[in-house]
Design an enzyme around this catalytic site. Structure first.
Site, PDB file in Angstrom:
ATOM      1  N   ASP A 153      58.154 -18.465  25.510  1.00 54.57           N
ATOM      2  CA  ASP A 153      58.728 -19.477  26.389  1.00 54.57           C
ATOM      3  C   ASP A 153      57.624 -20.116  27.230  1.00 54.57           C
ATOM      4  O   ASP A 153      56.571 -19.505  27.487  1.00 54.57           O
ATOM      5  CB  ASP A 153      59.771 -18.859  27.323  1.00 54.57           C
ATOM      6  CG  ASP A 153      61.022 -18.411  26.580  1.00 54.57           C
ATOM      7  OD1 ASP A 153      61.256 -18.917  25.464  1.00 54.57           O
ATOM      8  OD2 ASP A 153      61.755 -17.566  27.124  1.00 54.57           O
ATOM      9  N   ARG A 154      57.885 -21.315  27.685  1.00 53.88           N
ATOM     10  CA  ARG A 154      56.866 -22.068  28.416  1.00 53.88           C
ATOM     11  C   ARG A 154      56.336 -21.299  29.637  1.00 53.88           C
ATOM     12  O   ARG A 154      55.128 -21.286  29.903  1.00 53.88           O
ATOM     13  CB  ARG A 154      57.457 -23.416  28.863  1.00 53.88           C
ATOM     14  CG  ARG A 154      56.473 -24.314  29.588  1.00 53.88           C
ATOM     15  CD  ARG A 154      57.057 -25.689  29.807  1.00 53.88           C
ATOM     16  NE  ARG A 154      56.107 -26.584  30.438  1.00 53.88           N
ATOM     17  CZ  ARG A 154      56.298 -27.881  30.586  1.00 53.88           C
ATOM     18  NH1 ARG A 154      57.420 -28.440  30.140  1.00 53.88           N
ATOM     19  NH2 ARG A 154      55.378 -28.632  31.154  1.00 53.88           N
TER      20      ARG A 154
END
Length: 327
Positions: A153-154
């Site tokens: 995930d970012r």
């Protein structure tokens, strides 16, 4: 904000010439439809299957089905296909390039392992013009092949694998699907809300992925119709009303650690999607300003090797500093 004018003409596009490609050892083994979609970026999937169905794509001068697996030495004819011109990715700053160069944890002829900085998406799209993979390709213009082996995930920092050869990509993605001793071992550190029970070592509930807003947003929930999902947890240290845990996802579902922790009643600190807004506001004051999730270790077997390779990344500076304040 002023309204933007509606374009009167479709985006410009370019027509390719007929391509004749000889399949290398490294390219062999993949389905021809997947090979074409990788080559014809910007061409709709339906169009790719259309040219296959019409016989416009030939292998060794013969028609083939979409599931044909390419062999070394195959000669592939790709017809002229109009490809929509894509907006080129943004240019990474010199600071980002230096950061990524200093974040290489492991490298050999087939693989890079990067300590991904928080806040950097793994690839562009959905409003992100430049991700990790695009930045790496610009950083290594001489590299003929760079592809993500898996994703983070970012806001998640830590270890991520990038293949430099397609054979390495195939090997490691097969290992990711293997839940046995020859699979990939992933280890994360996460700060969860509340006191995680020392006796709770597993969360084993199915997860279902849903798409909202016409596919622009993904959300995952525990659901009997979901895919089997297992995460192992171990308490590392208690911090008042939080607990630092080690999480090992045995399966690899989207948002798995986050949703399993939420299901157990201990959402991750800083989690804006599955967490507690009031708790996140309190933790922000001590420096937890993003999702407290860090991929701290990867263990894997390289092609042709019998010894496990282990790569680790210390907790990122922002998360480590927050733990000091919580002590």
């Amino acid at each position: 904000m002023t309204d933007q004018p509606i374009p009167l003409h479709p985006p410009s596009s370019t027509a390719q010439q007929v391509q004749w490609l000889t399949i290398s050892e490294d390219q062999a083994g993949q389905r021809v439809d997947n090979f074409l979609m990788a080559r014809l970026k910007g061409v709709p999937k339906a169009r790719v299957y259309n040219i296959l169905r019409k016989g416009e794509v030939r292998v060794n001068k013969g028609r083939i089905k979409p599931d044909y697996r390419l062999q070394p030495g195959d000669l592939v004819r790709i017809p002229p296909v109009r490809v929509a011109q894509r907006t080129p990715p943004g240019k990474p700053s010199d600071q980002l390039l230096r950061l990524l160069e200093n974040s290489i944890l492991f490298e050999n002829e087939g693989l890079l392992v990067i300590n991904k900085p928080p806040g950097l998406a793994v690839h562009g799209g959905s409003g992100v013009s430049l991700g990790l993979i695009e930045a790496l390709r610009l950083m290594r213009p001489e590299a003929s092949y760079l592809e993500l082996v898996h994703r983070l995930d970012r806001d998640t920092s830590g270890c991520i694998m990038v293949a430099k050869k397609r054979s390495t990509l195939r090997h490691l993605q097969a290992a990711l699907r293997n839940k046995g001793v020859s699979g990939v071992r992933k280890v994360y550190q996460a700060l969860v809300l509340g006191q995680w029970p020392a006796r709770r070592h597993r969360v084993d509930v199915p997860l279902l992925k849903l798409e909202l807003n016409s596919g622009k947003e993904r959300i995952v929930k525990v659901h009997p119709e979901g895919k089997p999902s297992l995460t192992e947890f171990r308490v590392l240290r208690a911090y008042g009303d939080c607990t630092l845990v080690e999480a090992r996802p045995i399966t690899g579902r989207t948002h798995q650690i986050r949703v399993h922790a939420q299901y157990a009643g201990h959402s991750l600190a800083g989690d804006e999607k599955y967490g507690d807004d009031d708790a996140n506001d309190r933790l922000r004051k001590v420096g937890v300003k993003r999702l407290f999730l860090h991929a701290t270790e990867l263990g894997f077997y390289l092609p042709g090797e019998s010894e496990l390779t282990v790569v680790s990344a210390s907790l990122s500076d922002d998360l480590a500093a927050a733990l000091v304040k919580l002590s």
